[in-house]
Structures are given as C-alpha cells and as structure tokens.
Design an enzyme around this catalytic site. Sequence first.
Site, PDB file in Angstrom:
ATOM      1  N   TYR A   1      -1.903  -0.162  10.166  1.00 49.26           N
ATOM      2  CA  TYR A   1      -2.094  -0.893   8.900  1.00 49.26           C
ATOM      3  C   TYR A   1      -0.823  -0.790   8.049  1.00 49.26           C
ATOM      4  CZ  TYR A   1      -3.566  -1.373   3.988  1.00 49.26           C
ATOM      5  OH  TYR A   1      -3.652  -1.719   2.660  1.00 49.26           O
TER       6      TYR A   1
ATOM      7  N   SER B   1       0.828  -1.209   0.000  1.00 51.94           N
ATOM      8  CA  SER B   1       0.000   0.000   0.000  1.00 51.94           C
ATOM      9  C   SER B   1       0.862   1.258   0.000  1.00 51.94           C
ATOM     10  CB  SER B   1      -0.853  -0.049   1.267  1.00 51.94           C
ATOM     11  OG  SER B   1      -1.246   1.236   1.656  1.00 51.94           O
TER      12      SER B   1
HETATM   13  N1  LIG Z   1      -8.397  -1.202  -2.275  1.00 55.45           N
HETATM   14  C1  LIG Z   1      -7.385  -0.355  -2.114  1.00 55.45           C
HETATM   15  O1  LIG Z   1      -7.522   0.858  -2.376  1.00 55.45           O
HETATM   16  C2  LIG Z   1      -6.060  -0.835  -1.608  1.00 55.45           C
HETATM   17  C3  LIG Z   1      -5.014   0.109  -1.482  1.00 55.45           C
HETATM   18  C4  LIG Z   1      -3.781  -0.317  -1.010  1.00 55.45           C
HETATM   19  C5  LIG Z   1      -3.569  -1.652  -0.713  1.00 55.45           C
HETATM   20  N2  LIG Z   1      -4.592  -2.554  -0.841  1.00 55.45           N
HETATM   21  C6  LIG Z   1      -4.324  -3.956  -0.510  1.00 55.45           C
HETATM   22  O2  LIG Z   1      -4.782  -4.760  -1.579  1.00 55.45           O
HETATM   23  C7  LIG Z   1      -5.293  -5.991  -1.081  1.00 55.45           C
HETATM   24  C8  LIG Z   1      -6.719  -6.190  -1.537  1.00 55.45           C
HETATM   25  O3  LIG Z   1      -7.527  -5.125  -1.037  1.00 55.45           O
HETATM   26  P1  LIG Z   1      -9.090  -5.079  -1.235  1.00 55.45           P
HETATM   27  O4  LIG Z   1      -9.449  -3.660  -1.413  1.00 55.45           O
HETATM   28  O5  LIG Z   1      -9.478  -6.083  -2.262  1.00 55.45           O
HETATM   29  O6  LIG Z   1      -9.580  -5.545   0.211  1.00 55.45           O
HETATM   30  P2  LIG Z   1     -10.794  -6.528   0.601  1.00 55.45           P
HETATM   31  O7  LIG Z   1     -11.002  -6.365   2.056  1.00 55.45           O
HETATM   32  O8  LIG Z   1     -11.945  -6.278  -0.322  1.00 55.45           O
HETATM   33  O9  LIG Z   1     -10.215  -7.965   0.280  1.00 55.45           O
HETATM   34  C9  LIG Z   1      -9.404  -8.691   1.168  1.00 55.45           C
HETATM   35  C10 LIG Z   1      -9.990 -10.091   1.310  1.00 55.45           C
HETATM   36  O10 LIG Z   1      -9.117 -10.852   2.158  1.00 55.45           O
HETATM   37  C11 LIG Z   1      -9.915 -11.700   2.946  1.00 55.45           C
HETATM   38  N3  LIG Z   1      -9.152 -12.060   4.150  1.00 55.45           N
HETATM   39  C12 LIG Z   1      -8.777 -11.241   5.159  1.00 55.45           C
HETATM   40  N4  LIG Z   1      -8.113 -11.937   6.107  1.00 55.45           N
HETATM   41  C13 LIG Z   1      -8.051 -13.220   5.662  1.00 55.45           C
HETATM   42  C14 LIG Z   1      -7.496 -14.418   6.200  1.00 55.45           C
HETATM   43  N5  LIG Z   1      -6.890 -14.446   7.387  1.00 55.45           N
HETATM   44  N6  LIG Z   1      -7.602 -15.557   5.482  1.00 55.45           N
HETATM   45  C15 LIG Z   1      -8.247 -15.571   4.285  1.00 55.45           C
HETATM   46  N7  LIG Z   1      -8.807 -14.475   3.735  1.00 55.45           N
HETATM   47  C16 LIG Z   1      -8.699 -13.309   4.416  1.00 55.45           C
HETATM   48  C17 LIG Z   1     -11.173 -10.890   3.271  1.00 55.45           C
HETATM   49  O11 LIG Z   1     -12.283 -11.713   3.584  1.00 55.45           O
HETATM   50  C18 LIG Z   1     -11.368 -10.107   1.968  1.00 55.45           C
HETATM   51  O12 LIG Z   1     -12.325 -10.732   1.132  1.00 55.45           O
HETATM   52  C19 LIG Z   1      -5.149  -5.920   0.431  1.00 55.45           C
HETATM   53  O13 LIG Z   1      -3.947  -6.559   0.777  1.00 55.45           O
HETATM   54  C20 LIG Z   1      -5.070  -4.439   0.707  1.00 55.45           C
HETATM   55  O14 LIG Z   1      -4.384  -4.182   1.907  1.00 55.45           O
HETATM   56  C21 LIG Z   1      -5.819  -2.172  -1.296  1.00 55.45           C
END
Ligand SMILES: NC(=O)c1ccc[n+]([C@@H]2O[C@H](COP(=O)([O-])OP(=O)(O)OC[C@H]3O[C@@H](n4cnc5c(N)ncnc54)[C@H](O)[C@@H]3O)[C@@H](O)[C@H]2O)c1
Length: 324
Positions: A154, A129
């Site tokens: 985070y 991130s």
């Molecule tokens: N969306 C953004 O703007 C953004 C920005 C920076 C980084 N990220 C990173 O990108 C990745 C995806 O983000 P997203 O927006 O799709 O988030 P999201 O919350 O929609 O998806 C994450 C998924 O991981 C699953 N999860 C969490 N803990 C778990 C575990 N212990 N075992 C199995 N599954 C688990 C959750 O159920 C969820 O469906 C993440 O790592 C997030 O930190 C996202």
Amino acid sequence: MKIYNLVTGAAGFVGFSLCLVLLKNGQNIIGIDNINSYYDVSIKKKRISILKKYPNFKFLKIDLRNFKKLKYNLRLYNIKKIFHFAAQAGVRHSINHPEEYVSNNLVATHNLLELCRKKKINRLIFASSSSVYGKPTKKKIKEIHDTNKPLQFYAATKKSCELMAHSYSSMYKIKTTVLRFFTLYGPWGRPDMALFKFTKSILENKKIEVYNYGNHQRDFTYIDDAVMAIIKASNEKLTNKVSYKIYNVGNGKSVKLKYYINLLEKKLKIKAKIKYLPMQKGDVKGILSENKKIKKLKTFQKNKVDVETGVNRFIDWYKKYHKI
Ligand SMILES: NC(=O)c1ccc[n+]([C@@H]2O[C@H](COP(=O)([O-])OP(=O)(O)OC[C@H]3O[C@@H](n4cnc5c(N)ncnc54)[C@H](O)[C@@H]3O)[C@@H](O)[C@H]2O)c1
C-alpha cells in the site's frame, strides 16, 4: 459557467467528510466513486445520500480505472480543483491483494493526472499516507525524512503516486499538494479500521485481536482537524517555482493502542475481551507526525481534538448510526 471542485472517493470516509464542509461553505462539488465493496457498501451509500441533499452536489458513479468514461462524463464541467482521495486503502489488505493497489492506486491516479493534463486542470490535492515513511528512524517524522523504503505494498503505491504527481506537476504545471495523513478517525469512519472494528466487537461481546500486544503507538488524528488541514492546504497559492508541496497531517501526539482501547471500554462501560497477538508482517511499532510545516498555514483550530474527546464523539455517532 459554474466552477466545480472534483472530489474522488466521495463515498469514502475522508472524501465524504471533506465534501460536507465544502458544500456547507457553498462550493459546487462533483463527487466521484465506484462504491466498491472493500467494506460495507451501505455506509458508502448512506454517505452519498447525505451529500445529495445539497443542491450544489453532483454524484457520478465512475470507476477511475475507466479513463474514457471519466473524461466523457466530465466533458461539460469547468473544474478548478481536484481532491484525489479515491484509493484502495488499508495497509493489511495489501498483504494478500497487491493487484487491487496497482489498479486502484497506480492506474486510477495516472488516469486522474491525465485528466488534469487533457482538461488543463491545474490544481490537485492528493491523499497520501504516513506509511510512505516505512519504519521510522526518528521519534517525530518530518516531510524531509526518507520515503524510499516503504514496507507494505500500500505504502509503495502511495509513494509511487506521489512521484507520478511530481512528474506531472513539473511537466504540465499542475500545482500539487500532497497530504500525508496519520491514522484518521472519527464519525463516519472506516469499518475496516481499528476503532470501528473494536467498537463493533466489544458491543457484540466478541474478542478483539490486538497486534504487538497492544504496544503499537499511533498518531490518531481526528477527522475534523484533517478536513480543516485539507481545506487550508488547498487554498494555499502555489507558484510555477514552487508547484509541488508535501505536508504531514497528524495530531502530533503518540497514543498507545492499549490506551485507545481503555478509552473505548470506559465510554462503552464494557470490558473488552482481548486476544493479544505478536507483530504482523509489515507492521510499524510507532509513528508520530512533526506538524511544524503545516502549522504555518494556520491549519488547525487552536485546540485540536484530543483522543479522549474524539473517541467519545465516535462512540456517540456509532450508537446513533446503528440505533443502539
Ligand atoms: N483514513 C485514514 O486513516 C487514511 C490514512 C492515510 C491515508 N489515507 C488515504 O486517504 C484517502 C481516503 O481514505 P478513506 O479512509 O476515506 O478511504 P475509503 O476507503 O473510505 O475511501 C476511498 C473511496 O475510494 C473509492 N474508490 C476506490 N477505488 C476506486 C476507483 N477505482 N474508482 C472510483 N472510486 C474508487 C472507494 O469506493 C471508497 O469509497 C485514501 O487515498 C487513503 O489511502 C487515509
């Protein structure tokens, strides 16, 4: 023996969006998710039901914190690449729930690295991130800028995961690409993120809470552009000499939150009721990605999706999804 890609967090916003494209490209995917209830579970289930329509998709409901189950369930699969996107996301949630970030980010990521080591899977793409940069000291953020002073917990866990992945990469020759995403948005987006929350409240005639009096600036990055970047970066051949690479994934334009809200109002044809609030603990005023490095992979389509088009596409999807 069939070759699979593993996508963790497949029920999540980014994992789902990536799976869709990979499946359409004919790749075999194993999607893992524990479908936790951090936000509305129904959207996660809906995403998985769409992916399940593809015969080349297999879903395993596994919690990555359970290493035994993870290893056992994957024992028969030949996995070539892992896209590790599962995490406890959300900057604000980490203010009062840091322990969820220790287990779902640190412990879960370590388990996944162990899986790579034990199953000799030597290609990993990790979702990090832009928050690892902490309080930006430069207008445009480059990958080489300081990441040793994360603000929110985070961000601290994301940086720690990057470091664990670096160690595994050098010790066990796991070729690793770290992607630092800058505020992703678009159809099937996360209900805890601004665009989704604001749209819902405006349509329900409720007040929206806007921090830093709407003066926050973000590099809003459209999901399709991010997915394209993920795929191109994952296809880059890394070598034993250069086995660990970091890329920013951003749109490269800074947009004021106030403007983002104006776009929403225009498209919805409703004036938002806004409660302006001061900066919140751990908030960053503005952040903008320098994309020069990832551009070298010819990552983005010629024209990235601008925020005007992206917000419109989101609203169209939102209305269809909620049958409005
Ligand atoms: N969306 C953004 O703007 C953004 C920005 C920076 C980084 N990220 C990173 O990108 C990745 C995806 O983000 P997203 O927006 O799709 O988030 P999201 O919350 O929609 O998806 C994450 C998924 O991981 C699953 N999860 C969490 N803990 C778990 C575990 N212990 N075992 C199995 N599954 C688990 C959750 O159920 C969820 O469906 C993440 O790592 C997030 O930190 C996202």
